[in-house]
Design an enzyme around this catalytic site. Structure first.
Site, PDB file in Angstrom:
ATOM      1  N   LYS A  53       0.841  -1.204   0.000  1.00 14.76           N
ATOM      2  CA  LYS A  53       0.000   0.000   0.000  1.00 14.76           C
ATOM      3  C   LYS A  53       0.879   1.258   0.000  1.00 14.76           C
ATOM      4  CE  LYS A  53       0.053  -0.332   4.968  1.00 14.76           C
ATOM      5  NZ  LYS A  53      -0.602  -0.912   6.144  1.00 14.76           N
ATOM      6  N   ARG A 150      -9.507   0.140  15.916  1.00 15.64           N
ATOM      7  CA  ARG A 150      -9.617   0.715  14.568  1.00 15.64           C
ATOM      8  C   ARG A 150     -10.602  -0.159  13.803  1.00 15.64           C
ATOM      9  NH1 ARG A 150      -4.112   1.221  11.110  1.00 15.64           N
ATOM     10  NH2 ARG A 150      -4.595  -0.956  10.766  1.00 15.64           N
ATOM     11  N   HIS A 179      -5.056  -7.100  14.029  1.00 16.69           N
ATOM     12  CA  HIS A 179      -3.902  -6.218  13.830  1.00 16.69           C
ATOM     13  C   HIS A 179      -3.438  -5.708  15.190  1.00 16.69           C
ATOM     14  CE1 HIS A 179      -1.292  -3.810  11.305  1.00 16.69           C
ATOM     15  NE2 HIS A 179      -1.657  -2.695  11.906  1.00 16.69           N
ATOM     16  N   ARG A 235       1.777 -10.740   7.506  1.00 16.17           N
ATOM     17  CA  ARG A 235       1.635  -9.550   6.662  1.00 16.17           C
ATOM     18  C   ARG A 235       2.835  -8.635   6.897  1.00 16.17           C
ATOM     19  NH1 ARG A 235      -3.402  -9.500   9.531  1.00 16.17           N
ATOM     20  NH2 ARG A 235      -2.633  -7.597  10.497  1.00 16.17           N
ATOM     21  N   TYR A 273      12.790  31.929   2.759  1.00 12.84           N
ATOM     22  CA  TYR A 273      11.601  32.655   3.233  1.00 12.84           C
ATOM     23  C   TYR A 273      11.669  32.912   4.730  1.00 12.84           C
ATOM     24  CZ  TYR A 273       9.323  31.271  -1.168  1.00 12.84           C
ATOM     25  OH  TYR A 273       8.999  31.080  -2.470  1.00 12.84           O
ATOM     26  N   CYS A 320      11.845  25.008   1.048  1.00 20.48           N
ATOM     27  CA  CYS A 320      10.855  25.590   0.136  1.00 20.48           C
ATOM     28  C   CYS A 320      10.091  24.469  -0.564  1.00 20.48           C
ATOM     29  CB  CYS A 320      11.549  26.463  -0.899  1.00 20.48           C
ATOM     30  SG  CYS A 320      12.525  27.783  -0.174  1.00 20.48           S
ATOM     31  N   MET A 321       9.149  24.842  -1.415  1.00 20.97           N
ATOM     32  CA  MET A 321       8.381  23.819  -2.116  1.00 20.97           C
ATOM     33  C   MET A 321       9.284  22.956  -3.002  1.00 20.97           C
ATOM     34  SD  MET A 321       5.061  24.114  -4.613  1.00 20.97           S
ATOM     35  CE  MET A 321       4.005  24.933  -3.450  1.00 20.97           C
ATOM     36  N   ASP A 322      10.292  23.593  -3.624  1.00 20.28           N
ATOM     37  CA  ASP A 322      11.098  22.868  -4.611  1.00 20.28           C
ATOM     38  C   ASP A 322      12.599  22.955  -4.378  1.00 20.28           C
ATOM     39  OD1 ASP A 322       8.639  22.519  -6.272  1.00 20.28           O
ATOM     40  OD2 ASP A 322       8.825  24.702  -6.358  1.00 20.28           O
TER      41      ASP A 322
HETATM   42  C1  LIG Z   1       0.246  -1.923   6.617  1.00 24.11           C
HETATM   43  C2  LIG Z   1      -0.258  -3.127   7.262  1.00 24.11           C
HETATM   44  C3  LIG Z   1       0.616  -4.150   7.632  1.00 24.11           C
HETATM   45  C4  LIG Z   1       2.115  -4.034   7.539  1.00 24.11           C
HETATM   46  O1  LIG Z   1       2.567  -3.287   8.630  1.00 24.11           O
HETATM   47  P1  LIG Z   1       4.128  -3.028   8.895  1.00 24.11           P
HETATM   48  O2  LIG Z   1       4.191  -2.417  10.227  1.00 24.11           O
HETATM   49  O3  LIG Z   1       4.564  -2.078   7.821  1.00 24.11           O
HETATM   50  O4  LIG Z   1       4.810  -4.337   8.787  1.00 24.11           O
HETATM   51  C5  LIG Z   1       0.053  -5.302   8.162  1.00 24.11           C
HETATM   52  N1  LIG Z   1      -1.280  -5.417   8.321  1.00 24.11           N
HETATM   53  C6  LIG Z   1      -2.149  -4.446   7.981  1.00 24.11           C
HETATM   54  C7  LIG Z   1      -3.596  -4.635   8.185  1.00 24.11           C
HETATM   55  C8  LIG Z   1      -1.664  -3.260   7.454  1.00 24.11           C
HETATM   56  O5  LIG Z   1      -2.514  -2.287   7.112  1.00 24.11           O
END
Ligand SMILES: *Cc1c(COP(=O)(O)O)cnc(C)c1O
Length: 378
Positions: A53, A150, A179, A235, A273, A320-322
């Site tokens: 992601k 969450r 999680h 994961r 700036y 700055c931005m760039d």
């Molecule tokens: C992003 C994510 C992970 C991976 O987490 P890390 O801390 O980057 O290893 C695992 N499970 C879920 C649901 C996530 O959203």
């Protein structure tokens, strides 16, 4: 990306890359493979889901998926759009959509064979409706909130919703997951408590004849710190990109640029700036064409250092931005086009260190690297 144009210079053809700007991200694919293998060794022969992601934590979604393909079994995205992008680029592995979605996205989940994590019972009829419409069996994972606060159903509702999924003829309860909120603190009992709650639900479902094949909980920190969290799938996210408390891994990405202007300013002159930095003496400064529009945070103003020729030099004035400005030594007059490391594969100047200066974490720094910065895969 990296469109080529041919130009004629002094009667010779010169190839220019349109996005070969000074500022770029270099991605070390053999380091990425090495990191993946380190984690594969830890989880054994269980299937591995790579969290990809957030544009693969800034590394480039589609390219990283291709480079990871032979090592991982599943890709984890947050949004339906990220999943579709992978499918449209020929990724055939299972794809978990790990964040929540709206009802309108359900036909897309089915069409593109994306596997959602379910956190409430409201859409189960809709999944069933669309799965039937597309004449498919639709795998989904039931997510349990064991303490993250969450997404996920609260533990008391897990059995009811699992039953509801099983009663839907076109749905498959393929997975059960949770999680962690504190897995990076190996001493904390919070994760053990989450694991206990999760195990209780696994047992309850089993007593009712429900045993989804994929049981998963561990993110990177879980994999490293809590062996009992591996279940039947892990994961992996940030660790694959080289940021986790494990000595065998190293950062994959280096965010780099070049000095494109060298100049000397007199004592008393101010920089950038708001005139927040004043030269205490005649000073040589370098200007580097990277800024917060590239994902180099403004909060690094007057704080961060960059590396040039192996030495650290401070950023002066606000980002700055760039562009950013750096104080150089007096003998640096010839440093035009000298390479600059903003952060990356360095024991000191990595995303963790820079994230501390920016008062954030490596994750946020990495995913903030902007689209306009070319990724170069080495
Ligand atoms: C992003 C994510 C992970 C991976 O987490 P890390 O801390 O980057 O290893 C695992 N499970 C879920 C649901 C996530 O959203």
């Amino acid at each position: 990306m990296n469109k080529k144009i041919d130009i004629i210079q002094n009667n010779k053809k010169v190839v220019c890359f349109m996005d070969l700007r000074a500022t770029r991200v270099e991605i070390n694919i053999s380091q990425f493979h090495h990191n993946l293998l380190v984690f594969k060794k830890m989880i054994g022969d269980k299937p591995l889901c790579l969290a990809i992601k957030g544009n693969a934590y800034g590394h480039g979604l589609v390219s990283m998926a291709f480079h990871a393909q032979e090592f991982v079994d599943v890709f984890g995205v947050a949004t339906v759009g990220e999943g579709i992008k992978l499918r449209e680029n020929g990724i055939t592995q299972a794809i978990f959509v790990m964040s929540s979605h709206v009802e309108n996205e359900i036909p897309l989940l089915c069409q593109y064979k994306l596997t959602p994590f379910v956190s409430h019972g409201v859409y189960i009829d809709k999944y069933q409706y669309w799965a039937e419409y597309y004449q498919m069996m639709f795998p989904i994972h039931l997510k349990i909130d064991t303490g993250m606060g969450r997404s996920g159903v609260m533990p008391d509702n897990a059995l009811f919703i699992a039953q509801k999924i099983l009663d839907s003829p076109n749905l498959i309860l393929e997975g059960l997951c949770t999680h962690f909120a504190m897995a990076d603190e190996s001493e904390s009992i919070y994760t053990s408590q989450q694991l206990q709650i999760f195990q209780k639900i696994i047992d309850t479902l089993q007593l009712n004849g429900i045993s989804p094949p994929l049981i998963h909980a561990a993110n990177t920190a879980g994999i490293i710190n809590f062996r009992e969290s591996h279940f039947t799938l892990a994961r992996l996210g940030i660790g694959a990109y080289g940021y986790a408390n494990h000595e065998e891994i190293a950062p994959v990405l280096s965010f780099k640029s070049k000095i494109t202007i060298v100049k000397t300013i007199p004592k008393g002159y101010t920089v950038s700036y708001g005139c927040t930095w004043t030269a205490q003496k005649t000073t040589t400064i370098g200007i580097i064409p990277v800024g917060y529009a590239d994902g180099y945070q403004r909060s690094l103003s007057n704080k961060a250092k960059v590396m040039i020729k192996g030495q650290l030099y401070p950023i002066i004035g606000v980002v700055c931005m760039d562009q950013i400005m750096v104080e150089l030594p007096n003998n640096s007059q010839l440093w035009l086009e000298e390479d600059v490391l903003l952060y990356g594969n360095d024991s000191y100047l990595n995303a963790d260190t820079v994230a501390r200066w920016a008062n954030t974490i490596s994750y946020e720094l990495l995913v903030s690297i902007a689209e306009r910065v070319p990724r170069i895969y080495l």
